[in-house]
Design an enzyme around this catalytic site. Sequence first.
Site, PDB file in Angstrom:
ATOM      1  N   PRO A 134       1.063  -1.177  -0.242  1.00 16.74           N
ATOM      2  CA  PRO A 134       0.012   0.000  -0.057  1.00 16.74           C
ATOM      3  C   PRO A 134       0.750   1.168  -0.015  1.00 16.74           C
ATOM      4  O   PRO A 134       1.891   1.164   0.534  1.00 16.74           O
ATOM      5  CB  PRO A 134      -0.970  -0.047   1.166  1.00 16.74           C
ATOM      6  CG  PRO A 134      -0.865  -1.289   1.744  1.00 16.74           C
ATOM      7  CD  PRO A 134       0.686  -2.087   1.355  1.00 16.74           C
ATOM      8  N   PHE A 150       1.516   5.341   0.928  1.00 17.96           N
ATOM      9  CA  PHE A 150       1.288   6.200   2.354  1.00 17.96           C
ATOM     10  C   PHE A 150       0.146   7.076   2.338  1.00 17.96           C
ATOM     11  O   PHE A 150      -0.423   6.778   3.500  1.00 17.96           O
ATOM     12  CB  PHE A 150       2.609   6.946   2.479  1.00 17.96           C
ATOM     13  CG  PHE A 150       3.838   6.170   2.193  1.00 17.96           C
ATOM     14  CD1 PHE A 150       4.545   5.789   3.560  1.00 17.96           C
ATOM     15  CD2 PHE A 150       4.465   6.043   1.182  1.00 17.96           C
ATOM     16  CE1 PHE A 150       5.473   4.799   3.507  1.00 17.96           C
ATOM     17  CE2 PHE A 150       5.714   5.472   1.167  1.00 17.96           C
ATOM     18  CZ  PHE A 150       6.315   4.748   2.165  1.00 17.96           C
ATOM     19  N   CYS A 180      24.993   3.610  17.836  1.00 22.66           N
ATOM     20  CA  CYS A 180      26.238   3.650  17.432  1.00 22.66           C
ATOM     21  C   CYS A 180      26.684   3.245  16.103  1.00 22.66           C
ATOM     22  O   CYS A 180      27.768   3.122  16.125  1.00 22.66           O
ATOM     23  CB  CYS A 180      26.625   2.735  18.669  1.00 22.66           C
ATOM     24  SG  CYS A 180      26.496   0.932  18.206  1.00 22.66           S
TER      25      CYS A 180
HETATM   26  P1  OAD Z   1       2.318   8.695  -1.273  1.00 27.09           P
HETATM   27  O1  OAD Z   1       1.505   7.671  -0.716  1.00 27.09           O
HETATM   28  O2  OAD Z   1       2.366  10.225  -0.973  1.00 27.09           O
HETATM   29  O3  OAD Z   1       1.707   8.902  -2.815  1.00 27.09           O
HETATM   30  C1  OAD Z   1       1.357   8.028  -3.754  1.00 27.09           C
HETATM   31  C2  OAD Z   1       0.905   8.563  -5.156  1.00 27.09           C
HETATM   32  O4  OAD Z   1       0.444   7.423  -5.944  1.00 27.09           O
HETATM   33  C3  OAD Z   1      -0.406   9.018  -4.803  1.00 27.09           C
HETATM   34  O5  OAD Z   1      -0.591  10.308  -5.348  1.00 27.09           O
HETATM   35  C4  OAD Z   1      -1.626   8.301  -5.264  1.00 27.09           C
HETATM   36  O6  OAD Z   1      -3.027   8.815  -5.698  1.00 27.09           O
HETATM   37  C5  OAD Z   1      -0.869   7.712  -6.238  1.00 27.09           C
HETATM   38  N1  OAD Z   1      -1.359   6.190  -6.541  1.00 27.09           N
HETATM   39  C6  OAD Z   1      -1.419   5.360  -5.649  1.00 27.09           C
HETATM   40  N2  OAD Z   1      -1.666   3.906  -6.295  1.00 27.09           N
HETATM   41  C7  OAD Z   1      -1.499   4.188  -7.716  1.00 27.09           C
HETATM   42  C8  OAD Z   1      -1.740   3.288  -8.762  1.00 27.09           C
HETATM   43  N3  OAD Z   1      -1.761   2.085  -8.725  1.00 27.09           N
HETATM   44  N4  OAD Z   1      -1.433   3.940  -9.933  1.00 27.09           N
HETATM   45  C9  OAD Z   1      -1.070   5.178 -10.069  1.00 27.09           C
HETATM   46  N5  OAD Z   1      -1.025   6.232  -8.806  1.00 27.09           N
HETATM   47  C10 OAD Z   1      -1.248   5.419  -7.853  1.00 27.09           C
HETATM   48  O7  OAD Z   1       3.742   7.938  -1.637  1.00 27.09           O
HETATM   49  P2  OAD Z   1       4.802   8.972  -2.007  1.00 27.09           P
HETATM   50  O8  OAD Z   1       4.596  10.072  -3.001  1.00 27.09           O
HETATM   51  O9  OAD Z   1       6.080   7.633  -2.766  1.00 27.09           O
HETATM   52  O10 OAD Z   1       9.017   8.328   2.752  1.00 27.09           O
HETATM   53  O11 OAD Z   1       5.508   9.119  -0.761  1.00 27.09           O
HETATM   54  C11 OAD Z   1       6.710   9.717  -0.571  1.00 27.09           C
HETATM   55  C12 OAD Z   1       7.644   9.509   0.718  1.00 27.09           C
HETATM   56  O12 OAD Z   1       6.793   9.663   1.724  1.00 27.09           O
HETATM   57  C13 OAD Z   1       7.792   7.823   0.939  1.00 27.09           C
HETATM   58  O13 OAD Z   1       9.082   7.567   0.147  1.00 27.09           O
HETATM   59  C14 OAD Z   1       7.943   7.669   2.584  1.00 27.09           C
HETATM   60  C15 OAD Z   1       6.676   8.368   2.806  1.00 27.09           C
HETATM   61  O14 OAD Z   1       6.669   8.894   3.964  1.00 27.09           O
HETATM   62  C16 OAD Z   1       9.621   8.190   4.003  1.00 27.09           C
HETATM   63  O15 OAD Z   1       9.056   7.439   4.784  1.00 27.09           O
HETATM   64  C17 OAD Z   1      10.884   8.767   4.287  1.00 27.09           C
END
Ligand code: OAD
Length: 272
Positions: free
Chosen positions: A38, A40, A142
Amino acid sequence: SVGEKLDMRTIASRIKDGQITRIVVLLGAGISTAAGIPDFRSPNTGLYDKLAPLHLPYPEAVFHISYFAHTPEPFYAIARARHPGNLQPTASHAFLALLAQKKVLHFIFTQNIDGLEQDAGVPADKILWAHGNWKSQHCWKCKTEYPDDLMQKAIRDGAVPYCQMPECGGAVKPDVVFFGQSLPLEFDEKEKLVPEADLMLVMGTSLKVAPCSRLPRLVQEGIPRVLINMEKSGDFGSRNEDVCILGSCDEGVRKLAHELGWSEDLDALWRS
Ligand code: OAD
């Protein structure tokens, strides 16, 4: 020409006729949801909407280093579900391998830690894992390395592994980048590849987390930027050369592959 509105077909024809040869890609969690991890921030299905039982001060705390330092249990409660295990790459990952095979892939920045880009066949030297990976782990305190087999067991059991150094007792953390930690040193160097792009492709990210979120803005003016995502994100749509393909990543790459005449190539790569 100036003022021309681009679409997927125009982009595809420019790739086919060799005008586009240096595609820079930015990936996020949305490209791997179809593989079973899933994302985030999607309402209801995303991880951050499911954390109430963990009683966090705010959802991102589960990945914040200062919270982990004193309360590592929530991270290990969710780690197993986010660990790549034996997941299969999606059609979207295969499409990236196809871009490499067709010699039009300049570089990939991925915020994902599942490693599926490489599993799909993208050469490792074309990828920056901006948020690290699960392949190694260290004591957060550490910095002593921790054995792989014990880490695997901790993830399986959902139990916090602790540093084995005498009198340390810090929690062990996989070498993924938490909030409050620096990105890999190569990030600054690789960032310079973005202005070299003749196309930027952004897939499956809400563009809410810096510094990756700023990469699309480093694309030179006049260069097309393509977003394949469920929803519009970042500043997409603000430039004349932006093309938004809204929907699932796998559908989007299939449409693009179709326009390129690469559908069979994509299927062949994906099934292999
Ligand atoms: P997000 O969960 O913030 O965004 C995911 C995006 O993908 C959203 O715009 C959804 O609408 C879209 N989405 C989901 N499923 C999809 C699908 N099957 N096809 C097309 N689009 C889809 O995830 P990230 O942008 O990757 O970092 O989040 C960035 C960072 O925040 C992550 O690397 C993580 C998180 O907290 C850390 O934990 C440091």
